[in-house]
Motif scaffolding. Structure first.
Motif, PDB file in Angstrom:
ATOM      1  N   ARG A 171     -20.647 -13.085   3.408  1.00  0.00           N
ATOM      2  CA  ARG A 171     -19.455 -13.797   2.973  1.00  0.00           C
ATOM      3  C   ARG A 171     -18.295 -12.813   3.011  1.00  0.00           C
ATOM      4  NH1 ARG A 171     -16.017 -12.223  -0.353  1.00  0.00           N
ATOM      5  NH2 ARG A 171     -17.731 -11.522  -1.680  1.00  0.00           N
ATOM      6  N   PHE A 172     -17.256 -13.143   3.783  1.00  0.00           N
ATOM      7  CA  PHE A 172     -16.123 -12.233   3.966  1.00  0.00           C
ATOM      8  C   PHE A 172     -14.821 -12.951   3.622  1.00  0.00           C
ATOM      9  CE2 PHE A 172     -12.517 -10.754   6.430  1.00  0.00           C
ATOM     10  CZ  PHE A 172     -12.553  -9.383   6.269  1.00  0.00           C
ATOM     11  N   ASP A 173     -13.938 -12.257   2.899  1.00  0.00           N
ATOM     12  CA  ASP A 173     -12.585 -12.742   2.638  1.00  0.00           C
ATOM     13  C   ASP A 173     -11.615 -11.593   2.828  1.00  0.00           C
ATOM     14  OD1 ASP A 173     -12.569 -15.632   1.464  1.00  0.00           O
ATOM     15  OD2 ASP A 173     -14.255 -14.644   0.456  1.00  0.00           O
ATOM     16  N   GLY A 174     -10.474 -11.898   3.433  1.00  0.00           N
ATOM     17  CA  GLY A 174      -9.458 -10.882   3.632  1.00  0.00           C
ATOM     18  C   GLY A 174      -8.061 -11.484   3.598  1.00  0.00           C
ATOM     19  N   VAL A 175      -7.129 -10.764   2.993  1.00  0.00           N
ATOM     20  CA  VAL A 175      -5.726 -11.193   2.911  1.00  0.00           C
ATOM     21  C   VAL A 175      -4.863 -10.043   3.390  1.00  0.00           C
ATOM     22  CG1 VAL A 175      -3.862 -11.973   1.414  1.00  0.00           C
ATOM     23  CG2 VAL A 175      -6.198 -12.732   0.968  1.00  0.00           C
ATOM     24  N   THR A 176      -3.890 -10.353   4.257  1.00  0.00           N
ATOM     25  CA  THR A 176      -2.962  -9.345   4.780  1.00  0.00           C
ATOM     26  C   THR A 176      -1.538  -9.856   4.660  1.00  0.00           C
ATOM     27  OG1 THR A 176      -4.590  -8.536   6.381  1.00  0.00           O
ATOM     28  CG2 THR A 176      -2.296  -7.967   6.789  1.00  0.00           C
ATOM     29  N   LEU A 177      -0.644  -9.019   4.151  1.00  0.00           N
ATOM     30  CA  LEU A 177       0.784  -9.330   4.056  1.00  0.00           C
ATOM     31  C   LEU A 177       1.556  -8.253   4.795  1.00  0.00           C
ATOM     32  CD1 LEU A 177       3.276 -10.842   2.917  1.00  0.00           C
ATOM     33  CD2 LEU A 177       3.096  -9.375   0.882  1.00  0.00           C
ATOM     34  N   VAL A 208       5.457  -7.251   5.952  1.00  0.00           N
ATOM     35  CA  VAL A 208       6.882  -7.512   5.769  1.00  0.00           C
ATOM     36  C   VAL A 208       7.665  -6.540   6.639  1.00  0.00           C
ATOM     37  CG1 VAL A 208       8.797  -7.622   4.137  1.00  0.00           C
ATOM     38  CG2 VAL A 208       6.497  -8.313   3.407  1.00  0.00           C
ATOM     39  N   ASP A 209       8.501  -7.070   7.530  1.00  0.00           N
ATOM     40  CA  ASP A 209       9.353  -6.260   8.400  1.00  0.00           C
ATOM     41  C   ASP A 209      10.804  -6.415   7.951  1.00  0.00           C
ATOM     42  OD1 ASP A 209       7.432  -5.263  10.405  1.00  0.00           O
ATOM     43  OD2 ASP A 209       7.212  -7.379  10.896  1.00  0.00           O
ATOM     44  N   HIS A 210      11.492  -5.274   7.808  1.00  0.00           N
ATOM     45  CA  HIS A 210      12.899  -5.306   7.411  1.00  0.00           C
ATOM     46  C   HIS A 210      13.704  -4.424   8.356  1.00  0.00           C
ATOM     47  CE1 HIS A 210      16.396  -5.727   4.835  1.00  0.00           C
ATOM     48  NE2 HIS A 210      16.536  -4.398   4.830  1.00  0.00           N
ATOM     49  N   ALA A 211      14.720  -5.009   8.968  1.00  0.00           N
ATOM     50  CA  ALA A 211      15.572  -4.280   9.901  1.00  0.00           C
ATOM     51  C   ALA A 211      16.676  -3.554   9.130  1.00  0.00           C
ATOM     52  CB  ALA A 211      16.183  -5.231  10.915  1.00  0.00           C
ATOM     53  N   LEU A 212      16.841  -2.278   9.460  1.00  0.00           N
ATOM     54  CA  LEU A 212      17.880  -1.450   8.865  1.00  0.00           C
ATOM     55  C   LEU A 212      18.875  -1.042   9.937  1.00  0.00           C
ATOM     56  CD1 LEU A 212      15.407   0.762   6.826  1.00  0.00           C
ATOM     57  CD2 LEU A 212      16.873  -1.015   5.868  1.00  0.00           C
ATOM     58  N   SER A 213      19.990  -0.490   9.529  1.00  0.00           N
ATOM     59  CA  SER A 213      21.013  -0.114  10.504  1.00  0.00           C
ATOM     60  C   SER A 213      20.529   1.001  11.417  1.00  0.00           C
ATOM     61  CB  SER A 213      22.282   0.322   9.769  1.00  0.00           C
ATOM     62  OG  SER A 213      22.004   1.423   8.901  1.00  0.00           O
ATOM     63  N   TRP A 214      19.605   1.827  10.940  1.00  0.00           N
ATOM     64  CA  TRP A 214      19.133   2.962  11.734  1.00  0.00           C
ATOM     65  C   TRP A 214      17.727   2.769  12.283  1.00  0.00           C
ATOM     66  CZ3 TRP A 214      14.807   4.226   9.163  1.00  0.00           C
ATOM     67  CH2 TRP A 214      14.768   3.977   7.784  1.00  0.00           C
ATOM     68  N   GLY A 215      17.083   1.631  11.971  1.00  0.00           N
ATOM     69  CA  GLY A 215      15.725   1.412  12.438  1.00  0.00           C
ATOM     70  C   GLY A 215      15.075   0.251  11.718  1.00  0.00           C
ATOM     71  N   SER A 216      13.832   0.444  11.316  1.00  0.00           N
ATOM     72  CA  SER A 216      13.106  -0.639  10.652  1.00  0.00           C
ATOM     73  C   SER A 216      12.111  -0.074   9.655  1.00  0.00           C
ATOM     74  CB  SER A 216      12.373  -1.508  11.678  1.00  0.00           C
ATOM     75  OG  SER A 216      11.365  -0.755  12.334  1.00  0.00           O
ATOM     76  N   LEU A 217      11.752  -0.911   8.669  1.00  0.00           N
ATOM     77  CA  LEU A 217      10.738  -0.585   7.689  1.00  0.00           C
ATOM     78  C   LEU A 217       9.694  -1.693   7.701  1.00  0.00           C
ATOM     79  CD1 LEU A 217       9.443   0.763   5.171  1.00  0.00           C
ATOM     80  CD2 LEU A 217      11.088  -0.526   3.776  1.00  0.00           C
ATOM     81  N   THR A 218       8.424  -1.304   7.804  1.00  0.00           N
ATOM     82  CA  THR A 218       7.325  -2.272   7.777  1.00  0.00           C
ATOM     83  C   THR A 218       6.378  -1.927   6.644  1.00  0.00           C
ATOM     84  OG1 THR A 218       7.437  -2.624  10.171  1.00  0.00           O
ATOM     85  CG2 THR A 218       5.409  -3.280   9.056  1.00  0.00           C
ATOM     86  N   SER A 219       6.114  -2.909   5.791  1.00  0.00           N
ATOM     87  CA  SER A 219       5.143  -2.753   4.719  1.00  0.00           C
ATOM     88  C   SER A 219       3.923  -3.598   5.053  1.00  0.00           C
ATOM     89  CB  SER A 219       5.737  -3.203   3.379  1.00  0.00           C
ATOM     90  OG  SER A 219       4.720  -3.285   2.377  1.00  0.00           O
ATOM     91  N   THR A 220       2.748  -2.979   5.030  1.00  0.00           N
ATOM     92  CA  THR A 220       1.496  -3.685   5.301  1.00  0.00           C
ATOM     93  C   THR A 220       0.587  -3.536   4.093  1.00  0.00           C
ATOM     94  OG1 THR A 220       1.680  -3.235   7.678  1.00  0.00           O
ATOM     95  CG2 THR A 220      -0.489  -3.861   6.836  1.00  0.00           C
ATOM     96  N   THR A 221       0.186  -4.669   3.533  1.00  0.00           N
ATOM     97  CA  THR A 221      -0.701  -4.699   2.374  1.00  0.00           C
ATOM     98  C   THR A 221      -1.911  -5.548   2.721  1.00  0.00           C
ATOM     99  OG1 THR A 221       1.239  -4.622   0.920  1.00  0.00           O
ATOM    100  CG2 THR A 221      -0.876  -5.194  -0.093  1.00  0.00           C
ATOM    101  N   ALA A 222      -3.119  -5.042   2.461  1.00  0.00           N
ATOM    102  CA  ALA A 222      -4.328  -5.781   2.844  1.00  0.00           C
ATOM    103  C   ALA A 222      -5.410  -5.589   1.802  1.00  0.00           C
ATOM    104  CB  ALA A 222      -4.821  -5.332   4.218  1.00  0.00           C
ATOM    105  N   TRP A 223      -6.227  -6.645   1.642  1.00  0.00           N
ATOM    106  CA  TRP A 223      -7.376  -6.625   0.738  1.00  0.00           C
ATOM    107  C   TRP A 223      -8.544  -7.288   1.455  1.00  0.00           C
ATOM    108  CZ3 TRP A 223      -9.839 -11.064  -1.121  1.00  0.00           C
ATOM    109  CH2 TRP A 223     -10.811 -10.854  -2.118  1.00  0.00           C
ATOM    110  N   HIS A 224      -9.702  -6.627   1.452  1.00  0.00           N
ATOM    111  CA  HIS A 224     -10.920  -7.159   2.065  1.00  0.00           C
ATOM    112  C   HIS A 224     -12.043  -7.142   1.038  1.00  0.00           C
ATOM    113  CE1 HIS A 224      -9.373  -5.532   6.197  1.00  0.00           C
ATOM    114  NE2 HIS A 224      -8.842  -6.697   5.897  1.00  0.00           N
ATOM    115  N   ASP A 225     -12.897  -8.149   1.103  1.00  0.00           N
ATOM    116  CA  ASP A 225     -14.036  -8.213   0.197  1.00  0.00           C
ATOM    117  C   ASP A 225     -15.181  -8.924   0.915  1.00  0.00           C
ATOM    118  OD1 ASP A 225     -15.059  -8.040  -2.769  1.00  0.00           O
ATOM    119  OD2 ASP A 225     -15.511 -10.077  -2.114  1.00  0.00           O
TER     120      ASP A 225
END
Length: 809
Positions: A309-315, A317-334
């Motif tokens: 039995r497998f469950d996984g959640v991934t979030l 979030v990409d945010h564009a900035l004036s000089w580039g970008s920031l990406t946040s990756t959050t994940a949980w697996h069970d």
């Protein structure tokens, strides 16, 4: 096959001419847009990948890289990663046990059977580390492409990528409403259904839902009962939602669930059995092994099961900035998994032994990545955190009948006939005592727990020194902290112990002259540390630090010809031997030196890629069979090795309708320094990795105008024979039996012919897997070889024919 709003015939052309990719750098082709070129023109498409943590054209990436897209997955009817390995030279995925798979890339592997060690090939889904093997080999759901990166990827991907990385990229929810469903029916009761629905919600949001249902009766039947022994039964679902917040921020969340519940892989006995009550002679005569492909299966495993039995959640979030970008990756697996399989391959209780592996795993992953690009520099930098908690129980099950066989074969019983429980039961029967010690279940188990915390900081900069020369420097710092425990539980045989208590009350032991303690012992986990700590939990902890750099120079001689050279380090943390108390091993280090070229000849519709490499590997962690105990066990051993090799790949778009591709890998892998636990010095000998593997494919498209289109594809894969060494025979990778041909070369051919309607809404196809009907022995169950005289074999599936129906909007 994805059915979209545009005519599917156009999509098939685009896929045919632009999206099958194979090879160390690329194998890709595409039909051009008809509005831009003449109808008879042939060109090659440009494929975008994220192998260097930024979007780049495949031809500009100085890494040995193979891309497998959705069209190729359909061509070979791949349902998980084990379905593509024969068509990706250098990659080996053993998926016969989905809860205990093994991965190998460029000759480097670690079968992470125990939670004390980690895999050497990292699997990533949408940039998230999938974890260890028990929860990695999941069914494909809505896969866009798979990027197989060969060689160490420690700087960009991080821990556990000493051999390379497999990056699975899935589809994101899109702005258009669409859906499709597919039904496959094949031999052996195979029924496979998958469906997708993409549902826009307003202008900036959308849902994407997927489901996969897979069932099959199995291709092996029990000779006595007729029961199917290799069935399939699993289902999976995926739900995704994407949205936009303002002009600069997007969010994408996914939930994955899988449920697997089927019998464990079938084991076929290959030692000729004498009529009961006689048992096989020892030592086993390997030259007399039976061919499991022609031997009836007769098993009696209790509680036969492989489930997960497998469950996984991934979030993300990409945010564009004036000089580039920031990406946040959050994940949980069970996940929770259980695998119980028979090891003896017989239906006799006096020879019975099975093994059980249960795992429970929860992990959390967080990464922050910054990226930017300027006139001269293209860079990424980030930090990650990984936390894992895992539990594992390894069990050996027998009956007092088979334990008696072990006792007799080892000469441990002080009785006239050499048995213990059988002799005692006969004596009690002679005196009219209504007790017996036979037929009682016997269980031994070893329990491990693991807590892992890993931190990392990394950066990677591409400096465009001039219009033709790029220099890349990357660096990652990683710290791994592990807490581990061992617990060798008491032998569990409640029925036997209850009878022994009755015998003690009746004074039977005094009559026999045999103490009660002689009937209470262990057969599986009996090395001195395990017995000294019987019933006591033992703990240990350690930490490892690593700095993994990479240096790359790539030079574009022309717009269509690029050469590169690189030096990269791979790292895998040390760990603990799950079945050896207070045993640990140091981290792995691999240095890889590589050079290659990539060229496109657009006027000929031809592309080729070639690379050569050399690596040295220190403290390679490998699973091996320890035959010291009465019941052998798998433990981790370390060695130093080196290898050099070459990858070559080519694609020719001969016409707009016909495409041909070929890729090959050569590797010479040997031990630099290794003496086995048995004292065998194999330094300078082969590690067992075949020298040659290659794959070839062809596809042809018939355009039937308003009547749709017909596409035919055939793919062939070859892997050379195992290179035997002095230790191979004891490990079951090479043998003397002509019936088994262990380690023989392997080949696989698949065919698919499909028709798609002119509207693109409907399709039908026929396919064949393993056209040559080759079956191979891919493993031996040798738990009972030295003490019971039994050996079981596990065999790959035969040829399968099937039909597929698709519908969509």
């Amino acid at each position: 096959m994805m059915v979209r709003k545009n005519p599917l015939s156009l999509r098939v052309r685009q896929a045919l001419f632009g999206s099958i990719a194979a090879g160390a750098a690329s194998l890709a082709f595409a039909a051009p847009q008809e509005s831009q070129v003449a109808p008879d023109a042939v060109t090659l498409d440009k494929i975008t990948v994220t192998a260097q943590s930024r979007e780049q054209e495949l031809q500009d990436v100085p890494i040995a890289l193979q891309v497998v897209n959705a069209q190729m997955l359909d061509d070979v009817v791949a349902e998980d990663l084990s379905g593509i390995d024969m068509f990706v030279p250098g990659l080996v995925v053993n998926g016969q046990q989905p809860t205990q798979p093994s991965f190998q890339l460029r000759g480097i592997s670690t079968d992470d059977f125990g939670i004390g060690t980690d895999p050497a090939v990292g699997v990533y889904v949408d940039g998230v580390y999938a974890g260890r093997g028990g929860g990695v080999l999941l069914p494909f759901t809505d896969v866009e492409r798979i990027e197989v990166l060969k060689g160490p990827q420690g700087t960009l991907f991080g821990r556990n990528t000493a051999a390379g990385a497999i990056s699975i990229v899935t589809h994101r929810p899109g702005p258009d409403a669409e859906g499709r469903a597919r039904l496959r029916l094949a031999e052996h009761g195979k029924q496979y259904v998958d469906a997708m629905a993409n549902i826009p919600v307003g202008e900036d949001s959308a849902f994407r839902l997927n489901g996969v249902f897979n069932q099959a009766d199995g291709w092996i039947q029990d000779a006595n009962t007729g029961e199917d022994l290799a069935p399939e039964d699993n289902w999976a679902t995926r739900a995704a939602f994407s949205t936009r917040f303002g002009d600069n921020t997007t969010a994408w969340i996914t939930w994955d669930h899988e449920n697997l519940d089927q019998l464990g892989q079938a084991t076929i006995g290959i030692v000729p059995l004498p009529a009961a009550p006689a048992t096989p002679s020892l030592p086993v005569d390997e030259t007399a092994y039976l061919d499991p492909r022609r031997t009836p299966a007769a098993v009696d495993v209790d509680g036969n099961e492989e489930s997960r039995r497998f469950d996984g959640v991934t979030l993300i979030v990409d945010h564009a900035l004036s000089w580039g970008s920031l990406t946040s990756t959050t994940a949980w697996h069970d996940y929770d998994s259980l695998n119980r399989v028979e090891e003896d391959g017989t239906d006799r209780r006096d020879l019975y032994v099975d093994s059980v592996n249960t795992e429970s795993n929860t992990n959390f992953y967080q990464e922050f990545k910054f990226a930017g690009s300027g006139e001269r520099f293209d860079w990424v930098a980030g930090a990650s955190y990984f936390r894992e908690k895992a539990d594992q129980t390894s069990q050996v099950n027998a009956y007092t009948d088979s334990v008696d066989t072990i006792v007799r074969n080892m000469g441990l019983a002080p009785t006239p006939d050499g048995t213990l429980y059988g002799f005692t039961s006969q004596v009690m029967q002679m005196y009219g005592i209504p007790l017996t010690l036979m037929g009682e279940p016997w269980n031994e188990q070893f329990v491990n727990t693991l807590e892992t915390t890993a931190y990392a900081l990394y950066g990677d900069v591409i400096w465009r020194a001039n219009d033709r020369l790029n220099l890349t420097f990357g660096l990652r710092y990683t710290r791994d902290e592990k807490d581990f425990s061992w617990f060798n539980d008491q032998r569990h045989a409640p029925g036997l112990d209850a009878t022994l208590d009755q015998m003690e009350a009746l004074g039977i032991f005094a009559m026999l002259g045999i103490p009660k303690e002689a009937y209470i012992f262990d057969i599986a986990f009996i090395d001195p540390p395990a017995m000294m700590n019987k019933g006591v939990k033992t703990r240990d902890s350690n930490s490892w630090d690593d700095i993994s750099p990479r240096f790359v120079a790539d030079y574009h001689f022309t717009d269509d010809l690029m050469g590169f050279a690189s030096v990269a380090k791979g790292y895998k943390a040390g760990g603990f031997n799950a079945l050896q108390i207070d045993s640990q091993f140091e981290n792995e280090d691999v240095w890889n030196f590589e050079t290659g070229i990539k060229q496109v000849l657009p006027e000929y519709g031809f592309r080729y890629d070639a690379s050569a490499y050399y690596y040295t590997y220190d403290n390679r962690q490998a699973i091996r069979l320890d035959t010291t105990p009465a019941i052998p066990r798998y433990v981790v051993d370390t060695s130093d090795l080196e290898a050099w090799g070459v990858d070559f790949n080519a694609i020719w778009q001969a016409t707009r309708a016909l495409s041909l591709d070929f890729n090959a890998a050569y590797i010479d892998s040997t031990y630099r320094n290794y003496v086995t636990p048995e004292g065998i010095d194999v330094s300078g000998q082969a590690t067992g990795i075949p020298k040659w593997s290659f794959a070839a494919g062809a596809a042809y498209l018939w355009d039937l105008d308003e009547n749709g289109s017909v596409r035919a594809s055939v793919r062939y894969g070859y892997r050379g024979k195992t290179r035997c060494s002095d230790e191979s025979q004891s490990q079951g990778t090479c043998g003397v039996s002509p019936a088994l041909r262990l380690g023989e070369s392997q080949e696989l051919a698949n065919l698919r012919v499909g028709w798609t309607s002119g509207s693109g809404r409907y399709g039908v196809a026929v396919y064949g897997e393993n056209l040559l009907d080759n079956q191979y022995v891919n493993g031996l169950a040798t738990y009972g070889k030295t003490v019971l005289g039994t050996v079981g074999a596990r065999v790959t599936p035969p040829r399968v024919w099937g039909v597929e129906f698709t519908a969509g909007f």
